[in-house]
Motif scaffolding. Structure first.
Motif, PDB file in Angstrom:
ATOM      1  N   THR A  31       6.801  14.997  12.513  1.00 43.46           N
ATOM      2  CA  THR A  31       6.095  16.240  11.786  1.00 43.46           C
ATOM      3  C   THR A  31       5.652  15.774  10.383  1.00 43.46           C
ATOM      4  N   LEU A  32       6.260  14.891   9.463  1.00 42.96           N
ATOM      5  CA  LEU A  32       5.822  14.535   8.359  1.00 42.96           C
ATOM      6  C   LEU A  32       5.534  13.217   8.161  1.00 42.96           C
ATOM      7  N   ARG A  33       4.324  13.084   7.468  1.00 43.25           N
ATOM      8  CA  ARG A  33       3.820  11.587   7.486  1.00 43.25           C
ATOM      9  C   ARG A  33       3.427  11.270   6.038  1.00 43.25           C
ATOM     10  N   PHE A  34       3.621  10.118   5.542  1.00 44.48           N
ATOM     11  CA  PHE A  34       2.982   9.656   4.246  1.00 44.48           C
ATOM     12  C   PHE A  34       2.362   8.405   4.258  1.00 44.48           C
ATOM     13  N   ASP A  35       0.953   8.562   4.167  1.00 42.63           N
ATOM     14  CA  ASP A  35       0.080   7.525   4.150  1.00 42.63           C
ATOM     15  C   ASP A  35       0.420   6.520   2.865  1.00 42.63           C
ATOM     16  N   ILE A  36       0.016   5.307   3.136  1.00 46.62           N
ATOM     17  CA  ILE A  36       0.141   4.048   2.123  1.00 46.62           C
ATOM     18  C   ILE A  36      -1.191   3.664   2.018  1.00 46.62           C
ATOM     19  N   GLU A  37      -1.922   4.025   0.794  1.00 50.24           N
ATOM     20  CA  GLU A  37      -3.091   3.348   0.616  1.00 50.24           C
ATOM     21  C   GLU A  37      -3.227   1.933   0.575  1.00 50.24           C
ATOM     22  N   SER A  38      -2.153   1.365  -0.477  1.00 52.35           N
ATOM     23  CA  SER A  38      -2.186  -0.163  -0.749  1.00 52.35           C
ATOM     24  C   SER A  38      -0.839  -0.355  -1.305  1.00 52.35           C
ATOM     25  N   THR A  39      -0.466  -1.813  -1.076  1.00 48.96           N
ATOM     26  CA  THR A  39       0.824  -2.137  -1.503  1.00 48.96           C
ATOM     27  C   THR A  39       0.519  -3.434  -2.502  1.00 48.96           C
ATOM     28  N   TYR A  40       1.168  -3.284  -3.351  1.00 51.17           N
ATOM     29  CA  TYR A  40       1.029  -4.554  -4.695  1.00 51.17           C
ATOM     30  C   TYR A  40       2.368  -4.891  -5.087  1.00 51.17           C
ATOM     31  N   ASP A  64      -0.549  -4.033 -13.209  1.00 45.68           N
ATOM     32  CA  ASP A  64      -1.591  -3.437 -13.767  1.00 45.68           C
ATOM     33  C   ASP A  64      -2.919  -3.076 -12.680  1.00 45.68           C
ATOM     34  N   GLN A  65      -3.286  -3.786 -11.711  1.00 50.54           N
ATOM     35  CA  GLN A  65      -4.135  -3.537 -10.756  1.00 50.54           C
ATOM     36  C   GLN A  65      -3.705  -2.554  -9.876  1.00 50.54           C
ATOM     37  N   ALA A  66      -2.368  -2.329  -9.723  1.00 47.96           N
ATOM     38  CA  ALA A  66      -2.071  -1.261  -8.961  1.00 47.96           C
ATOM     39  C   ALA A  66      -2.054   0.202  -9.696  1.00 47.96           C
ATOM     40  N   TRP A  67      -1.780   0.111 -10.726  1.00 44.98           N
ATOM     41  CA  TRP A  67      -2.201   1.268 -11.707  1.00 44.98           C
ATOM     42  C   TRP A  67      -3.542   1.664 -11.378  1.00 44.98           C
ATOM     43  N   GLN A  68      -4.658   0.696 -11.813  1.00 43.45           N
ATOM     44  CA  GLN A  68      -6.100   0.958 -11.654  1.00 43.45           C
ATOM     45  C   GLN A  68      -6.278   1.495 -10.305  1.00 43.45           C
ATOM     46  N   LYS A  69      -5.644   1.228  -9.375  1.00 40.58           N
ATOM     47  CA  LYS A  69      -5.910   1.636  -7.875  1.00 40.58           C
ATOM     48  C   LYS A  69      -5.462   3.281  -7.820  1.00 40.58           C
ATOM     49  N   ARG A 107      -0.610   6.853  -0.873  1.00 42.37           N
ATOM     50  CA  ARG A 107       0.249   6.291  -2.021  1.00 42.37           C
ATOM     51  C   ARG A 107       0.176   4.858  -2.090  1.00 42.37           C
ATOM     52  N   VAL A 108       0.265   4.569  -3.459  1.00 44.38           N
ATOM     53  CA  VAL A 108       0.258   3.104  -3.843  1.00 44.38           C
ATOM     54  C   VAL A 108       1.586   2.702  -4.260  1.00 44.38           C
ATOM     55  N   VAL A 109       1.966   1.640  -3.375  1.00 44.21           N
ATOM     56  CA  VAL A 109       3.484   1.326  -3.380  1.00 44.21           C
ATOM     57  C   VAL A 109       3.527   0.047  -3.976  1.00 44.21           C
ATOM     58  N   ILE A 110       4.625  -0.271  -4.658  1.00 42.81           N
ATOM     59  CA  ILE A 110       4.953  -1.301  -5.523  1.00 42.81           C
ATOM     60  C   ILE A 110       6.252  -2.255  -4.956  1.00 42.81           C
ATOM     61  N   GLN A 111       5.965  -3.548  -4.368  1.00 46.96           N
ATOM     62  CA  GLN A 111       6.917  -4.350  -3.991  1.00 46.96           C
ATOM     63  C   GLN A 111       7.671  -4.836  -5.098  1.00 46.96           C
ATOM     64  N   VAL A 112       9.081  -4.458  -5.108  1.00 44.37           N
ATOM     65  CA  VAL A 112       9.756  -4.818  -6.395  1.00 44.37           C
ATOM     66  C   VAL A 112      10.377  -6.162  -6.021  1.00 44.37           C
TER      67      VAL A 112
END
Length: 447
Positions: A409-418, A424-429, A438-443
């Motif tokens: 019933t609740l979903r969260f779409d991920i636009e891209s993962t960096y 810095d590219q993720a921040w621009q995105k 969402r713009v997700v960061i792989q740590v």
């Protein structure tokens, strides 16, 4: 992202100097063979030149040793900055936001003008400050804290304030203590527990998710290998929710849930108007309101209409096609709750949308001063209330959100993962207006 290193150019063998060759073939004038003084002079001078040339050749042949052409080190790779000189500390990697400082002694522009370089154009400044990877001491879990090894994080709107160092930033993060380590969302695994952390709820190796507090005392940042968090502010991540989705779901879901349920008292059968429904918080609010059992009217831009419909809104209004501030924009419909996600609308707009005893909730208390200054007075006269939500990461709320995600019933779409190395590219995105998630960061493994 890192550019390829310039290939080292090996220095070739040094060619023989003809003067040096001549000097070596000439007999020493002191050997007693009876040459005259003119011959002595002719011999001695080139010998001195040969000695100087020999020194030059020695310098040339020593140059390559300072930069080994066979080395695999990238000369353009930035040096990892260590923020502690204590070799006994265990260090970890973290991302620092490097804010610019203005010096009173910086007269570069004035000097350019005084030198007659008036046509020189100022180079455009980057929209975001620079970031860099640093080494900082690995934290230790406090009494009621968990030490979490971060797997994923996500960029949210707090980064915009921190990056510009505006007034809101000081309420969201410790902006005085350097280095500034940003990032709030996290998912990861429990590395260690503080002595008072409940072992009934957590153990080492547990998968958890949550977000760091948005407050002026927050110094940690989730764009780090490890963070410490209060045990009460994170929850166990269900096995069937991916780590990246869990990281993307945290603060936006907390804002929406606490705005609608806690501030607005939204419940089954009630109605809610969600303004800014196409954004990350607004999208979460649609799913949460539907999970509660409310009727949802959503206002968004034209490009988001289809997606907002898919999220489950009962009625969708394209704000580019209708002026919602005009009387009768929603017909005769009034709402129990109005959630103004971008805090764009004022007191009189809200008055027209709310039922008696309805609640208007925004996210920025002082964005609209008429609400901040007069909202309490209007509430006394009309029963219509005006509130501002300030989200907290709460274990019980995270568990509710996780349940709704599992139920679908609740979903969260991920636009891209960096990877975090490409932050810095993720921040621009993140700043692109047409992104759809969402713009997700792989740590972990992303450095």
């Amino acid at each position: 992202m890192s550019e390829e290193a310039d290939e080292a150019i090996p220095t070739g063998a040094v060619t023989e100097d003809p003067v040096q060759e001549k000097a070596s073939e000439t007999e020493d004038p002191t050997n007693g063979e009876g040459e005259d003084k003119e011959e002595d002079k002719a011999v001695v001078e080139p010998a001195e030149e040969a000695e100087e040339s020999d020194k030059d050749d020695q310098i040339k042949t020593e140059e390559p040793s300072s930069e080994d052409p066979t080395s695999t080190d990238d000369p353009q790779q930035p040096e990892l900055v260590t923020m502690s000189g204590d070799p006994s500390l265990v260090m970890m990697k973290a991302l620092e936001v490097v804010l610019e400082t203005t010096s009173n002694n910086d007269n570069t522009d004035n000097n350019d003008i005084s030198n007659g370089d008036k046509d020189k154009k100022e180079e455009p400044k980057d929209k975001h400050p620079k970031t860099r990877v640093i080494q900082v001491p690995k934290p230790m879990a406090g009494a009621s804290e968990l030490l979490v090894k971060v797997k994923y994080s996500a960029i949210d709107t707090a980064m915009t304030s921190i990056g510009s160092n505006n007034m809101a930033a000081s309420y969201l993060h410790d902006m005085k203590t350097k280095p500034i380590r940003a990032g709030y969302h996290f998912s990861g695994t429990v590395e260690a527990l503080g002595p008072n952390a409940s072992t009934e709820n957590f153990k080492e190796g547990d998968a958890v998710f949550g977000h760091l507090p948005y407050q002026s005392s927050t110094h940690d940042g989730a764009f780090s290998e490890y963070i410490t968090v209060p045990a009460a502010s994170c929850a166990i991540k269900p096995d069937d929710i991916a780590f990246d989705v869990a990281a993307a779901a945290t603060s936006e879901s907390m804002v929406a849930l606490q705005a609608l349920r806690d501030m607005g008292r939204l419940s089954v059968g009630k109605s809610v108007l969600i303004l800014g429904a196409g954004g990350s918080v607004g999208s979460a609010a649609i799913g949460i309101a539907k999970s509660i059992g409310a009727s949802v009217t959503a206002v968004c831009s034209g490009r988001d209409v289809e997606r907002v419909n898919q999220l489950g809104a009962d009625f969708v209004v394209d704000r580019s096609q209708a002026d919602i501030t005009k009387k009768g924009a929603f017909g005769s419909k009034k709402f129990d709750v109005v959630f103004d996600v971008p805090s764009k609308y004022g007191l009189w707009d809200a008055m027209g949308w709310l039922k008696r005893n309805g609640v208007f909730v925004n996210t920025l208390q002082y964005e609209k001063m008429d609400i901040a200054g007069l909202g309490w007075f209007v509430a006394l006269l009309t029963g219509k209330k005006f509130k501002t939500v300030w989200c907290e990461s709460k274990q019980a709320d995270l568990e509710v959100v996780a349940m709704w995600i599992e139920e679908g019933t609740l979903r969260f779409d991920i636009e891209s993962t960096y990877k975090i190395s490409d932050f810095d590219q993720a921040w621009q995105k993140f700043d692109e207006p047409n992104k759809t998630g969402r713009v997700v960061i792989q740590v972990e493994d992303g450095w």
